[in-house]
Write a protein that holds these residues in place. Sequence first.
Motif, PDB file in Angstrom:
ATOM      1  N   SER A  11       0.809  -1.217   0.000  1.00 42.16           N
ATOM      2  CA  SER A  11       0.000   0.000   0.000  1.00 42.16           C
ATOM      3  C   SER A  11       0.843   1.267   0.000  1.00 42.16           C
ATOM      4  CB  SER A  11      -0.917  -0.001   1.233  1.00 42.16           C
ATOM      5  OG  SER A  11      -0.147  -0.084   2.427  1.00 42.16           O
ATOM      6  N   PRO A  59       2.499   4.291  -1.499  1.00 43.92           N
ATOM      7  CA  PRO A  59       2.433   5.053  -2.760  1.00 43.92           C
ATOM      8  C   PRO A  59       3.813   5.159  -3.399  1.00 43.92           C
ATOM      9  CG  PRO A  59       1.246   6.184  -1.001  1.00 43.92           C
ATOM     10  CD  PRO A  59       2.016   5.077  -0.360  1.00 43.92           C
ATOM     11  N   SER A  60       3.846   4.961  -4.711  1.00 48.19           N
ATOM     12  CA  SER A  60       5.115   4.958  -5.455  1.00 48.19           C
ATOM     13  C   SER A  60       6.098   3.966  -4.844  1.00 48.19           C
ATOM     14  CB  SER A  60       5.728   6.360  -5.492  1.00 48.19           C
ATOM     15  OG  SER A  60       4.862   7.265  -6.131  1.00 48.19           O
ATOM     16  N   ASN A  66       2.461  -6.631  -9.844  1.00 46.34           N
ATOM     17  CA  ASN A  66       3.265  -5.781  -8.985  1.00 46.34           C
ATOM     18  C   ASN A  66       4.609  -6.411  -8.606  1.00 46.34           C
ATOM     19  OD1 ASN A  66       2.051  -3.043  -8.010  1.00 46.34           O
ATOM     20  ND2 ASN A  66       0.313  -4.449  -8.235  1.00 46.34           N
ATOM     21  N   SER A  92       0.624  -1.317  -9.992  1.00 47.83           N
ATOM     22  CA  SER A  92      -0.199  -0.242  -9.432  1.00 47.83           C
ATOM     23  C   SER A  92       0.561   0.410  -8.297  1.00 47.83           C
ATOM     24  CB  SER A  92      -1.536  -0.791  -8.929  1.00 47.83           C
ATOM     25  OG  SER A  92      -1.336  -1.766  -7.917  1.00 47.83           O
ATOM     26  N   GLU A  93       0.296   1.703  -8.099  1.00 42.71           N
ATOM     27  CA  GLU A  93       0.934   2.441  -7.009  1.00 42.71           C
ATOM     28  C   GLU A  93       2.452   2.289  -7.052  1.00 42.71           C
ATOM     29  OE1 GLU A  93      -0.755   4.395  -5.189  1.00 42.71           O
ATOM     30  OE2 GLU A  93      -2.810   3.692  -5.329  1.00 42.71           O
ATOM     31  N   ASN A 116      -3.604   3.430 -11.506  1.00 41.28           N
ATOM     32  CA  ASN A 116      -3.365   4.444 -10.476  1.00 41.28           C
ATOM     33  C   ASN A 116      -2.022   5.137 -10.635  1.00 41.28           C
ATOM     34  OD1 ASN A 116      -5.826   3.780  -9.271  1.00 41.28           O
ATOM     35  ND2 ASN A 116      -4.852   2.198  -7.998  1.00 41.28           N
ATOM     36  N   ALA A 117      -1.431   5.016 -11.783  1.00 41.86           N
ATOM     37  CA  ALA A 117      -0.143   5.664 -12.061  1.00 41.86           C
ATOM     38  C   ALA A 117       0.204   5.366 -13.501  1.00 41.86           C
ATOM     39  CB  ALA A 117       0.942   5.149 -11.115  1.00 41.86           C
TER      40      ALA A 117
END
Length: 763
Positions: free
Chosen positions: A541, A543-544, A569, A603-604, A637-638
């Motif tokens: 979870s 971010p980046s 991921n 994602s993220e 999401n990115a």
Amino acid sequence: MNKAITDGVVFMPPAFAAGNLGLFSRGDGTPGSATYNNLPTAAFVPADADFAGCLEIQKTDSTQKLRYMGQTPIYPGCYLKITVRIKAMAGSLANVRIAGWPGDDNGNQVGGVTTTGPSTALTTYGEVVEATAIVGTGVRGGVDMAWGPTATYGHFGIDLTGASGGVFRIDDIVIEDLTEAFLRDMINVVDVRDYGAIGNGSTDDTAAFVAADADANGRKIFVPAGTFRLNSSVEITNRIEFEGKLSMPTDAILSLTKDFELPTYIDAFGGDEEMALKKAIQSLMNNSDHESLDLGGRRISINGPIDVQAAVPNRTTYAQRRVLRNGQLRAEENSAWNSETVTSTATYSANNGWKLTNVANIANIKPGSLVQGAGVGREIYVRSVDVSAQEVQLSQPLSDAVGTQNYTFTRFKYILDFSGFDRLNVFEIEGVEFQCSERASGVMLAPLGTINVIRNCVFNRPLDRGITSPGDGCQGLLIDHCQFISHEGGTWAQSRQSVAINTNANDVKIRNCRASQFRHFAVISGAHTIISGNHFFQGDSNPSGVRTAGIIIALRACNCQITGNYIDNCFIEWTNEREPEPDFSGGFGFAGLSITNNVMLSSEVASWFTSIVVKPYGTGHYINGMNVSGNTFRCVNAGIDRVERVDTSFANLNLANMKNVYFTGNTYHNVTSGAENPLLVTHSQNSHAQVWQVDTDNRLPFGGRALEVESLVVRSRPRDANGVSKYHNPYAVAQQGGNLDKVHVTWPEPMLGDVTLRVRMDK
């Protein structure tokens, strides 16, 4: 059961009669012993008020014996009741007891057994007293004389003890079959006590179990309450039921051929599930009657690592197909699961790349330990330890560790540990859940072996590893339809430590598995591996967030197929970290990797994240055969810059020498520069120029150079400075621009128009 009725066996001695007293002995009843025939102190009385015909004797010896000289048969499982009625007539009173002489098949007396029953006092003249005793082979409640399985017949009668001189009258000796009083099931049960089993935990009952099985003939063998010690291996060929339990040495094998399933072994060892599993596996690998051991769907509590070879001490190699299936192995809280860590100095040489030498503290280093240190690649293990030579054999060479330095050796603990075998072939584990509970790892393979199989298994929350290969026991390994569930789901990806799978040998297949949130799904060090149909995801979870490699191919010439997977991921990393001298000095280079028809989702993630990473550990390397096609790359999401890159932590690839690289038919969503090779480039020249500079827009894989132009097509009317169409034949010049990723299209004079080129970054 009554032998007299069912088999016509005659147990009863003849009645006393005039002229037959020679059949009754004054001694043990054996041939040649003195009889009561013509004895002055003995006579037949034809008419007694209580007994009708009877024998009258005067007691002249301290123990006056009366035995029938005929051989009364003794059968395993058959119990006889001997009854004699007696009364005192005159003189000194005495005591009476049933007595017998046990004989074996050779006519010898059986020693070490009870030969007399309880004693009864004669206290009143003329009073009829009944003496009784029960004799049989087994130690049972109510049995007065347990003679064991050796006795096959007896001479029975009475003893008169006490004062001499008295006169006594004795009724006929009665011998009856009383077996039915000792049988739970008169038709279908054979009790091991009937064959001499004691069940006191120390006496060796092996012979009794063997005899009971030999005599059962399809009937169920019953093991009553008690602890029955079996000092030798026993094979039971009939069905068996345990109320009591067994005790056996480690090297003794218990083979239950008609009840070969773990629940029966658990009953056999008094509910000790771990011991039962060890003994059942021992039998599995020492018996040809069964190819598989069914755990019966049981959850089995394991309190420490199961060293499978130690449970089967007579085997150091095994090469017959055997299957362990259908149950759950649960690691219970116990300090035995704690990893053992040793730090030691050792020397490494590129000329002896599979060994550490001059290893200090070597006696404390365990085979199967993970090796860590500077220049040590991922998932390298101790294959074997030679204490006398101070040498450690490694599962793979190190990458950049020449010289002497400190190493850390960590021995994880596995629920099933096969590393004690020298070689193990074609062993299968099917439908087993390894409930590791953050305490244990799952399975460690043998250091050598072929075509072992792990399928339809669940590795639930392993503390450190799911499946570990410390050597080449993974040759041809098949891992199918397994699930790997990490305990590190709440940990950021870069901080995770657990690894689902590692392999070292060739021809491994990993298919249709699912793995969640490990540091790595698979670390592959052998060639010809097929990884297909799997779903593995390693996101968090953050971010980046940083992502780790899902699959690591640690071999340059890998000939590996990665197809039809859902890669979520995480990324595929291709390295040469198993080379002691990592600079390129010959060979194929990075060769033979095919990545096809996968779903690659991220994602993220940071924009620099890529799904495919090539990481050369030395200089001069290049790709010589790579196929990336039919994949779907998507970022949600990115967005990411591209899907492939070279990790230049140690060196870049030799981009001038790339060969046979194909990136075709892939789909890119939220990817800025989707790689293609060969790359179809369209160029519109809107101002007149003799040299058109065609940009590949950073779409050649791995930041490659425009090494070749396969084709050049003029797509519109080429016009000169006056707008007149000129149909010249332009030519292309590759490797232009600062990064050598541009193509120059050269005309005889300044022109404008549109062209399409097919550009390659390989030869």
